[in-house]
Design an enzyme around this catalytic site. Sequence first.
Site, PDB file in Angstrom:
ATOM      1  N   GLY A  13       5.524  -4.832   3.287  1.00 42.98           N
ATOM      2  CA  GLY A  13       6.663  -4.059   3.208  1.00 42.98           C
ATOM      3  C   GLY A  13       8.135  -4.868   3.111  1.00 42.98           C
ATOM      4  CG  ASN A  15       9.016  -5.195  -2.748  1.00 43.30           C
ATOM      5  OD1 ASN A  15      10.205  -5.394  -3.730  1.00 43.30           O
ATOM      6  ND2 ASN A  15       7.819  -5.564  -2.829  1.00 43.30           N
ATOM      7  CG  LEU A  86      -2.864  -0.923  -1.285  1.00 44.46           C
ATOM      8  CD1 LEU A  86      -3.899  -1.718  -0.450  1.00 44.46           C
ATOM      9  CD2 LEU A  86      -2.377  -1.048  -2.793  1.00 44.46           C
ATOM     10  CG  LEU A  88      -4.335   8.448  -7.326  1.00 41.72           C
ATOM     11  CD1 LEU A  88      -3.503   7.684  -8.432  1.00 41.72           C
ATOM     12  CD2 LEU A  88      -5.346   9.019  -8.193  1.00 41.72           C
ATOM     13  CG  ASN A 103       4.090   2.105  -7.614  1.00 43.50           C
ATOM     14  OD1 ASN A 103       4.050   1.732  -6.612  1.00 43.50           O
ATOM     15  ND2 ASN A 103       3.164   1.886  -8.537  1.00 43.50           N
ATOM     16  CG  HIS A 105       1.575  -2.970 -11.540  1.00 43.25           C
ATOM     17  ND1 HIS A 105       0.559  -2.365 -10.770  1.00 43.25           N
ATOM     18  CD2 HIS A 105       1.082  -3.528 -12.408  1.00 43.25           C
ATOM     19  CE1 HIS A 105      -0.483  -3.053 -10.878  1.00 43.25           C
ATOM     20  NE2 HIS A 105      -0.106  -3.979 -12.090  1.00 43.25           N
ATOM     21  CG  ASP A 146      -0.684   0.846 -11.695  1.00 37.17           C
ATOM     22  OD1 ASP A 146      -0.005   1.173 -10.912  1.00 37.17           O
ATOM     23  OD2 ASP A 146      -1.744  -0.008 -11.556  1.00 37.17           O
TER      24      ASP A 146
HETATM   25  C1  GRF Z   1       4.339  -5.728  -4.509  1.00 42.94           C
HETATM   26  O1  GRF Z   1       3.854  -6.934  -4.995  1.00 42.94           O
HETATM   27  C2  GRF Z   1       4.289  -4.517  -5.338  1.00 42.94           C
HETATM   28  O2  GRF Z   1       4.729  -4.844  -6.555  1.00 42.94           O
HETATM   29  C3  GRF Z   1       3.106  -3.921  -5.137  1.00 42.94           C
HETATM   30  O3  GRF Z   1       2.760  -4.273  -3.572  1.00 42.94           O
HETATM   31  C4  GRF Z   1       3.452  -5.155  -3.264  1.00 42.94           C
HETATM   32  C5  GRF Z   1       4.235  -5.083  -2.137  1.00 42.94           C
HETATM   33  O4  GRF Z   1       4.639  -6.057  -1.243  1.00 42.94           O
HETATM   34  N1  GRF Z   1       2.977  -2.554  -5.668  1.00 42.94           N
HETATM   35  P1  GRF Z   1       5.464  -5.823  -0.030  1.00 42.94           P
HETATM   36  O5  GRF Z   1       4.441  -4.968   0.902  1.00 42.94           O
HETATM   37  O6  GRF Z   1       6.656  -4.993  -0.144  1.00 42.94           O
HETATM   38  O7  GRF Z   1       5.663  -7.128   0.679  1.00 42.94           O
END
Ligand code: GRF
Length: 190
Positions: A13, A15, A86, A88, A103, A105, A146
């Site tokens: 988390g 991000n 993770l 779908l 999303n 990626h 994706d």
């Molecule tokens: C990131 O690398 C994002 O691109 C991918 O999952 C990861 C999440 O990282 N979809 P975090 O949980 O936000 O640290």
Amino acid sequence: MSQRIAIFISGSGSNAERIIAHFQNHQSIQVVMVLSNNAEAQGLQRAARLNIPTQVFNKIQFRESDEVIQILKTAGVTHVVLAGFLWLMPPNFIETFPHRIINIHPALLPKFGGKGMYGMRVHEAVKAAGETETGITIHEVDARYDEGKILSQQKCAIEKADTPAQIALKVQQLEHQYYPAIIEKWITSL
Ligand code: GRF
């Protein structure tokens, strides 16, 4: 009108935390909840620390009923942000939030995407392929992994000596730098 974001996570988390911080005190956009399929997700604690309500759900609630969608509707959610989630998204989510799910990626799609391409596996594959650059892809979500419309890509160089862990770090820096601002631009331009 005020726009209301729900963030879906499965793990760390980091991000989600940046996105929450970005929209704190924003005039018209608010993060209203963080949801996870994983009760142990570290991101749930990060959200709670920032006073964002959290919600954990299981596969049946998510995939075989409208339970999670009802939670979002009750909270007045207008936009769904996936940040390291993770599973779908089932068709009923796409129908309820058409073009309103985004999303990120950790690679330059369409390369290194699809089922099973997540976390370090992505960076290991990028390294094994001898790529000289990688980056992030921010895209709309449709019913496949994706494959939705690409909204933004940002790149970074890979040095010959970079390990997958070093590549991951460079990509994560791009994510933290760009994802919150791109989400804001996406919501305000819709
Ligand atoms: C990131 O690398 C994002 O691109 C991918 O999952 C990861 C999440 O990282 N979809 P975090 O949980 O936000 O640290």
